[in-house]
Design an enzyme around this catalytic site. Structure first.
Site, mmCIF file in Angstrom:
data_model
loop_
_atom_site.group_PDB
_atom_site.id
_atom_site.type_symbol
_atom_site.label_atom_id
_atom_site.label_comp_id
_atom_site.label_asym_id
_atom_site.label_seq_id
_atom_site.Cartn_x
_atom_site.Cartn_y
_atom_site.Cartn_z
ATOM 1 N N GLY A 105 0.828 -1.202 0.000
ATOM 2 C CA GLY A 105 0.000 0.000 0.000
ATOM 3 C C GLY A 105 0.862 1.251 0.000
ATOM 4 O O GLY A 105 0.516 2.263 -0.626
ATOM 5 N N THR A 106 1.971 1.214 0.699
ATOM 6 C CA THR A 106 2.860 2.379 0.785
ATOM 7 C C THR A 106 3.367 2.770 -0.600
ATOM 8 O O THR A 106 3.362 3.947 -0.973
ATOM 9 C CB THR A 106 4.045 2.057 1.726
ATOM 10 O OG1 THR A 106 3.510 1.739 3.012
ATOM 11 C CG2 THR A 106 5.010 3.205 1.833
ATOM 12 N N HIS A 239 -1.996 -7.836 2.547
ATOM 13 C CA HIS A 239 -1.872 -8.470 3.872
ATOM 14 C C HIS A 239 -2.929 -8.010 4.861
ATOM 15 O O HIS A 239 -2.979 -8.491 5.994
ATOM 16 C CB HIS A 239 -0.460 -8.284 4.442
ATOM 17 C CG HIS A 239 -0.101 -6.898 4.878
ATOM 18 N ND1 HIS A 239 -0.067 -6.541 6.198
ATOM 19 C CD2 HIS A 239 0.263 -5.797 4.188
ATOM 20 C CE1 HIS A 239 0.313 -5.271 6.294
ATOM 21 N NE2 HIS A 239 0.516 -4.802 5.084
ATOM 22 N N THR A 275 10.852 -7.466 -11.868
ATOM 23 C CA THR A 275 10.214 -8.770 -12.102
ATOM 24 C C THR A 275 9.043 -8.943 -11.148
ATOM 25 O O THR A 275 9.152 -8.678 -9.951
ATOM 26 C CB THR A 275 11.253 -9.904 -11.923
ATOM 27 O OG1 THR A 275 12.289 -9.678 -12.869
ATOM 28 C CG2 THR A 275 10.628 -11.269 -12.157
ATOM 29 N N CYS A 364 3.970 0.519 14.346
ATOM 30 C CA CYS A 364 5.028 1.480 14.059
ATOM 31 C C CYS A 364 6.222 0.747 13.487
ATOM 32 O O CYS A 364 6.727 -0.183 14.091
ATOM 33 C CB CYS A 364 5.409 2.217 15.328
ATOM 34 S SG CYS A 364 6.732 3.370 15.053
HETATM 35 N N1 PLP Z 1 -2.477 2.899 4.536
HETATM 36 C C1 PLP Z 1 -3.180 2.440 5.588
HETATM 37 C C2 PLP Z 1 -4.494 3.064 5.921
HETATM 38 C C3 PLP Z 1 -2.686 1.376 6.346
HETATM 39 O O1 PLP Z 1 -3.390 0.928 7.395
HETATM 40 C C4 PLP Z 1 -1.439 0.816 5.992
HETATM 41 C C5 PLP Z 1 -0.857 -0.261 6.817
HETATM 42 O O2 PLP Z 1 -1.009 -0.306 8.018
HETATM 43 C C6 PLP Z 1 -0.762 1.331 4.878
HETATM 44 C C7 PLP Z 1 -1.308 2.368 4.182
HETATM 45 C C8 PLP Z 1 0.542 0.754 4.438
HETATM 46 O O3 PLP Z 1 0.302 -0.465 3.750
HETATM 47 P P1 PLP Z 1 1.515 -1.482 3.507
HETATM 48 O O4 PLP Z 1 1.798 -2.133 4.810
HETATM 49 O O5 PLP Z 1 0.972 -2.462 2.495
HETATM 50 O O6 PLP Z 1 2.634 -0.684 2.981
#
Ligand code: PLP
Length: 411
Positions: A105-106, A239, A275, A364
């Protein structure tokens, strides 16, 4: 709290059967439980569903080809990646060409924000002070580079976005001829407040703004129909719904054109070099497929558990306050403020000692407890200690009862 792998589990790894591998990865199996801990931190991450692991395993063993290779090994993994893309697109009511697989997500958030500034001409960003750091630190970085100016939308006392203030800010910037990116999360990962993507999308459309929504806590937990929403980007992470870690997607609406965030080879139609994480992509799609198929019963089950815990807490622990929406908010998250007492200050640690895994805020990455920026923004750090309980389909009411019994002793 890392637990050593027991010898019998090591044996299981060497046997390499699906069933036993599932135990190692902490998922439910028919064997006697290997773990008596209670895991109520599913907003941080979830355990891998056994069916997801099963779908992934061939791509960790026999189907190892590089999807870019033209011979049969490559063709079979290419097919798996493209089938996964089609599955994800169908579930989200998007086109396969609008789905890009990422590492998390990041990365998806970073890609959307970077592209909005660099490729789509956004010079002002409107966000909220309670976004995940994957958004907040990214927009702050660009603001410090003087690439954009930043505006924070007002929040109501309960953490909901003030839509009137959002409109006023959009109106002001549009009258100045400034192109905006609005980046607001669908559900807050700490307190579980939900945003109306529909409403924000309509406002963004009215004022010509780009709209990104971090849907990391909602994809896999709610049906999302992207064909019905005016959103340019959404981010999701595997995840959080019993898929593998290190997997994510970025939805990019077909009406916008952006350049890659990671440069290199031509993977993901030249949009994301590197990849492909084939087994992760397969696992992401399988997890989303399962979450969608069982949405009604799983969400009802989890909602009932959350409401049971909220009721029990209110009847048994004096002076507590529930953050966000007890009813109608993100059904996986129950964020509770306990009055700040000497005992409550050590609650998180004492729960851990008692094998109960919960969070004081979001997970964290550094492991350091620096306090929650969300609770700070809501002015709830002076008198309260916040604990986030977050549930999955693998939790039970009897676990809730065990946690309540402990809480009564620990507070
Ligand atoms: N955005 C939100 C709202 C999240 O809760 C999280 C993870 O806790 C993230 C982004 C980051 O996702 P990832 O762990 O897949 O990078």
């Amino acid at each position: 709290m890392k637990q050593p792998i027991q010898p019998e589990i090591e044996q299981n790894i060497s046997n390499n059967t699906l069933h036993k591998a599932s135990s190692v990865m902490g998922v439910i199996s028919n064997d006697k439980p290997v773990d008596t801990r209670i895991y109520f931190d599913n907003a941080a991450t979830t355990s891998l569903a056994p069916e997801v692991l099963e779908a992934m395993l061939p791509y960790l063993s026999t189907h190892f080809g590089n999807p870019s290779s033209i011979y049969s090994y490559g063709r079979e993994t290419r097919l798996a990646v493209e089938n996964a893309r089609k599955t994800v697109a169908k579930i989200l009511h998007a086109k396969p060409g609008e789905i890009f697989f990422t590492s998390c997500g990041t990365e998806s958030n970073n890609t959307a924000i970077t592209a909005s500034i660099r490729d789509l001409g956004c010079t002002h960003i409107i966000t909220s002070p309670i976004e995940h750091h994957a958004v907040l630190h990214t927009v702050e970085y660009y603001s410090m580079q003087n690439a954009v100016s930043l505006g924070f939308v007002k929040l109501k006392e309960d953490g909901h976005v003030d839509y009137n203030d959002l409109e006023a800010q959009l109106q002001q910037k549009s009258s100045e001829g400034v192109k905006c990116l609005v980046t607001l999360m669908h559900a807050n990962n700490e307190i579980g407040t939900l945003l109306s993507i529909k409403k924000v999308g309509e406002l963004c459309q009215k004022y010509g703004a780009i709209f990104h929504s971090d849907c990391v806590q909602t994809v896999g937990h709610y049906p999302i129909d992207l064909s019905n929403l005016h959103v340019h980007f959404i981010s999701a992470s595997g995840h959080k719904f019993h898929g593998p870690k290190g997997t994510g997607i970025l939805y990019v609406n077909e009406n916008i054109s952006i350049k890659p965030f990671i440069h290199g080879g031509g993977q993901e139609r030249n949009m994301r070099a590197g990849t492909e994480n084939v087994y992760g992509i397969v696992g992401f799609a399988k997890a989303l497929e399962m979450a969608t198929a069982h949405y009604e019963e799983d969400s009802a089950y989890i909602k009932d558990m959350k409401s049971y815990m909220a009721q029990q807490l209110k009847s048994n622990i004096p002076g507590i306050d529930i953050n966000g929406d007890e009813i109608g908010g993100l059904y996986t998250v129950l964020s509770v403020c306990f009055p700040k007492t000497e005992k409550a200050e050590f609650l998180l640690m004492n729960l851990d000692i008692n094998n109960i895994c919960v969070s004081g805020g979001s997970a964290c990455s550094s492991g350091a407890d620096i306090g929650s920026h969300v609770m700070k923004a809501l002015n709830k750090t002076d008198k309260w200690i916040t604990i986030r309980f977050s549930f999955s389909k693998y939790n039970t009411k009897s676990e809730v009862d065990r946690v309540l019994t402990k809480l009564k002793v620990l507070l």
